[in-house]
Motif scaffolding. Structure first.
Motif, mmCIF file in Angstrom:
data_model
loop_
_atom_site.group_PDB
_atom_site.id
_atom_site.type_symbol
_atom_site.label_atom_id
_atom_site.label_comp_id
_atom_site.label_asym_id
_atom_site.label_seq_id
_atom_site.Cartn_x
_atom_site.Cartn_y
_atom_site.Cartn_z
ATOM 1 N N ALA A 120 0.818 -1.213 0.000
ATOM 2 C CA ALA A 120 0.000 0.000 0.000
ATOM 3 C C ALA A 120 0.853 1.264 0.000
ATOM 4 C CB ALA A 120 -0.929 0.003 1.212
ATOM 5 N N ALA A 121 0.420 2.243 -0.801
ATOM 6 C CA ALA A 121 1.035 3.562 -0.781
ATOM 7 C C ALA A 121 0.264 4.459 0.183
ATOM 8 C CB ALA A 121 1.040 4.174 -2.169
ATOM 9 N N LYS A 122 -1.023 4.130 0.346
ATOM 10 C CA LYS A 122 -1.890 4.901 1.224
ATOM 11 C C LYS A 122 -3.099 4.045 1.550
ATOM 12 C CE LYS A 122 -4.130 9.406 1.640
ATOM 13 N NZ LYS A 122 -4.569 10.640 0.936
ATOM 14 N N LYS A 123 -3.609 4.206 2.749
ATOM 15 C CA LYS A 123 -4.751 3.376 3.168
ATOM 16 C C LYS A 123 -5.729 4.177 4.017
ATOM 17 C CE LYS A 123 -4.405 -0.204 6.298
ATOM 18 N NZ LYS A 123 -4.156 -1.593 6.733
ATOM 19 N N TYR A 124 -6.993 4.025 3.694
ATOM 20 C CA TYR A 124 -8.061 4.593 4.522
ATOM 21 C C TYR A 124 -8.818 3.463 5.206
ATOM 22 C CZ TYR A 124 -7.723 8.859 1.614
ATOM 23 O OH TYR A 124 -7.303 9.994 0.965
ATOM 24 N N ASP A 125 -9.016 3.588 6.493
ATOM 25 C CA ASP A 125 -9.899 2.661 7.193
ATOM 26 C C ASP A 125 -11.152 3.413 7.614
ATOM 27 O OD1 ASP A 125 -8.012 0.704 6.993
ATOM 28 O OD2 ASP A 125 -7.644 0.508 9.153
ATOM 29 N N ILE A 126 -12.284 2.734 7.516
ATOM 30 C CA ILE A 126 -13.480 3.251 8.192
ATOM 31 C C ILE A 126 -13.603 2.494 9.504
ATOM 32 C CG2 ILE A 126 -16.000 3.377 8.173
ATOM 33 C CD1 ILE A 126 -15.917 3.800 5.192
ATOM 34 N N GLU A 127 -13.714 3.246 10.572
ATOM 35 C CA GLU A 127 -13.878 2.632 11.876
ATOM 36 C C GLU A 127 -15.268 2.978 12.396
ATOM 37 O OE1 GLU A 127 -9.225 2.669 13.360
ATOM 38 O OE2 GLU A 127 -10.641 4.062 14.289
ATOM 39 N N ALA A 128 -16.068 1.954 12.640
ATOM 40 C CA ALA A 128 -17.406 2.181 13.193
ATOM 41 C C ALA A 128 -17.303 2.307 14.711
ATOM 42 C CB ALA A 128 -18.331 1.028 12.818
ATOM 43 N N TRP A 129 -18.274 2.991 15.248
ATOM 44 C CA TRP A 129 -18.343 3.105 16.709
ATOM 45 C C TRP A 129 -18.936 1.825 17.279
ATOM 46 C CZ3 TRP A 129 -16.441 5.294 20.725
ATOM 47 C CH2 TRP A 129 -17.142 5.302 21.937
ATOM 48 N N PHE A 130 -18.211 1.222 18.218
ATOM 49 C CA PHE A 130 -18.689 0.009 18.898
ATOM 50 C C PHE A 130 -18.950 0.383 20.354
ATOM 51 C CE2 PHE A 130 -18.148 -3.803 16.174
ATOM 52 C CZ PHE A 130 -17.607 -3.206 15.044
ATOM 53 N N PRO A 131 -20.209 0.698 20.698
ATOM 54 C CA PRO A 131 -20.496 1.235 22.029
ATOM 55 C C PRO A 131 -20.147 0.292 23.176
ATOM 56 C CG PRO A 131 -22.531 0.818 20.780
ATOM 57 C CD PRO A 131 -21.402 0.662 19.831
ATOM 58 N N VAL A 132 -20.255 -1.017 22.952
ATOM 59 C CA VAL A 132 -19.925 -1.939 24.036
ATOM 60 C C VAL A 132 -18.418 -1.942 24.266
ATOM 61 C CG1 VAL A 132 -20.064 -4.322 24.852
ATOM 62 C CG2 VAL A 132 -21.948 -3.342 23.500
ATOM 63 N N GLN A 133 -17.660 -1.937 23.178
ATOM 64 C CA GLN A 133 -16.204 -1.857 23.313
ATOM 65 C C GLN A 133 -15.784 -0.446 23.731
ATOM 66 O OE1 GLN A 133 -13.595 -3.612 20.383
ATOM 67 N NE2 GLN A 133 -15.241 -4.817 19.451
ATOM 68 N N GLY A 134 -16.675 0.532 23.448
ATOM 69 C CA GLY A 134 -16.385 1.898 23.838
ATOM 70 C C GLY A 134 -15.332 2.555 22.968
ATOM 71 N N ARG A 135 -15.214 2.101 21.739
ATOM 72 C CA ARG A 135 -14.233 2.729 20.860
ATOM 73 C C ARG A 135 -14.586 2.466 19.388
ATOM 74 N NH1 ARG A 135 -9.027 -1.313 21.019
ATOM 75 N NH2 ARG A 135 -10.165 -3.219 21.537
ATOM 76 N N TYR A 136 -13.898 3.220 18.543
ATOM 77 C CA TYR A 136 -14.030 2.996 17.096
ATOM 78 C C TYR A 136 -13.163 1.802 16.694
ATOM 79 C CZ TYR A 136 -16.250 7.594 16.429
ATOM 80 O OH TYR A 136 -17.102 8.668 16.439
#
Length: 413
Positions: A321-337
RNA sequence: GGUGGAGUCGCCUAGUGGCCGAGGGCGCACGCCUCGAAAGCGUGUGAGGGGGCAACCCCUCCGUGGGUUCAAAUCCCACCUCCACCGCCA
């Protein structure tokens, strides 16, 4: 792999770019080996040219002795050359892609740059339950039986959960087909070439399942099989962009992730995924990368999941990869993206290794390739965490209903 | 899994040890001819690597990898793929 010819011409540019991801010393080692390879090439080719000239017709007795001598010298020179070439190629294949100037600086996951956030985080007046606890009589995730069958990190998805997951994939597939992607059901068992070609080998060896008996690898993503579609081919300019969307099961050993995400099916050895893959003109890949991210965001938005977009730090990129985008969803039970999709611009890195070229006025050139996640079960897990009520009932998004998803999951069990 | 046949330059094909890294046809490109086109005629037409400011020179590639030979598309061995038939299974 990187463009070695370009690297010889402008080593400083390559060294500076690769230094951002900690690969400068490997690059210098490569240049040194390459220099000696070129010397040995000249010697071997000179001897070979002499032999060819002498072999245009039958030699005399006197010449024969000399030619036998020449054969010995040639064999030695070619042996030296072959060794240098192996050494050079072994190095070349481990050098990662040049990072894009706009990829975030840093070596760690935490160095990612947050580009934007979308959606409202849910406000619960109760303690939200883990997806594993949200089952009902009609559908649930079963890790205990998965473990009994196959060991840790294997999940049964049963009943309505299975239907919801399949609906998610079918929905995603439909969305991407409407964008112009060609649907593919690919092989998941592939030869070594495809694994090297996509850059998973040699660097990700410990993370792959390898079937010794047949010398085949189980793919960790259908990116491998999709990249292989055009391996060793010459595409016409008007065939680009070639866009594919695959559904497949994926296999990852998760070596090095021991103790991480051990509960539930967030991180499992076998999971299903809808994956996008694009071969495009070199000058279009940067824009296409944004488009792939855009498609991913549309899907996550259609599902109603709150998320943020991460520009991954150069040191945390996979080799291709030269560049990477991640989408991180909110996981309320884990309390983080947490990451639910990932899309990378691999520029010409995979195209060089797989020999995927296209023809246009100026001649042949390597295509650029990109890949991105359509959907995995992690999106469903995010829905279960975000869309539950105090009774433990999860209301699934309407958009999934036409694809066979139940209206709700969980509730009384 | 077994037996037989085949894999040569975009496609078809010639080629059984040196004159073949490769001839012919089709296709394609350019030119001639034509008011224009077709036909016809002529010329050209693979990829990778090394060297040179350049014109250009050299090396490699006839499914893949080994071997024999002074010399391999051509001989030998192994493997892969495709086709046909047989067996077995979905």
């Amino acid at each position: 792999m990187i463009d070695l010819k370009a690297a010889r011409k402008d080593p400083d540019h390559f060294r500076t770019a690769l230094a951002r991801r900690g690969a400068a010393q490997d690059f210098d080692a490569l240049l040194a080996v390459d220099a000696s390879w070129r010397e040995l090439t000249e010697r071997a080719e000179g001897l070979r040219a002499r032999q060819k000239r002498s072999s245009k017709s039958a030699p005399s007795e006197a010449e024969l002795a000399e030619l036998r001598q020449l054969r010995e010298e040639l064999a030695e020179a070619q042996g030296d050359l072959a060794r240098a070439e192996t050494e050079r190629n072994d190095l070349l294949i481990t050098i990662p892609n040049l990072p894009d100037p706009s990829a975030a600086d840093g070596m760690e996951e935490d160095d990612a740059q947050t580009l934007r956030t979308w959606g409202e985080l849910p406000a619960f007046d109760f303690t939200p339950r883990d997806p594993l606890d949200l089952g009902s009589k009609t559908g649930w995730i079963d890790m205990a039986r998965g473990a009994r069958l196959s060991g840790s990190r294997f999940a049964y998805r049963i009943g309505d959960v299975a239907l919801a997951e399949m609906a998610l994939y079918r929905f995603t597939l439909d969305r991407l087909i409407s964008k112009g992607f060609l649907p593919v059901l690919p092989p998941v068992l592939v030869g070594e070439q495809a694994m090297y070609g996509t850059g998973f080998l040699p660097t990700e060896e410990s993370n792959t399942y390898h079937l010794e008996k047949d010398d085949l690898y189980l793919t960790g993503t259908s990116e491998v099989a999709l990249a292989g579609i055009h391996a060793d081919e010459r595409l016409e300019e008007d065939e680009l962009p070639a866009r594919y969307v695959a559904f497949s099961t994926n296999f990852r050993r998760e070596a090095g992730a021991a103790g991480k995400d051990t509960r539930g099916m967030f991180r499992v050895h076998q999971f299903d995924k809808v994956e996008m893959y694009v071969c495009c003109l070199p000058e279009e890949s940067v824009e296409y990368h944004e488009r792939l991210l855009g498609y991913e965001e549309e899907i996550v938005q259609a599902l109603g999941l709150p998320y943020r977009v991460q520009n991954i730090a150069v040191g945390d990129l996979g080799a291709p990869a030269a560049k990477k985008y991640d989408i991180e969803a909110w996981f309320p039970v884990q309390g983080r993206y947490r990451e639910i999709t990932s899309c990378s611009n691999t520029t010409d890195y995979q195209a060089r290794r797989l020999n995927i070229r296209f023809r246009r006025a100026g001649g042949l050139d390597y295509v650029h390739t990109l890949n991105g996640t359509g959907a995995t079960a992690r999106a469903l897990l995010a829905m279960m965490e975000n869309f539950q009520d105090s009774s433990g009932t999860v209301t699934l998004p309407e958009v999934l209903r036409p694809y066979g998803a139940p209206a709700t999951l969980g509730g009384q069990r």
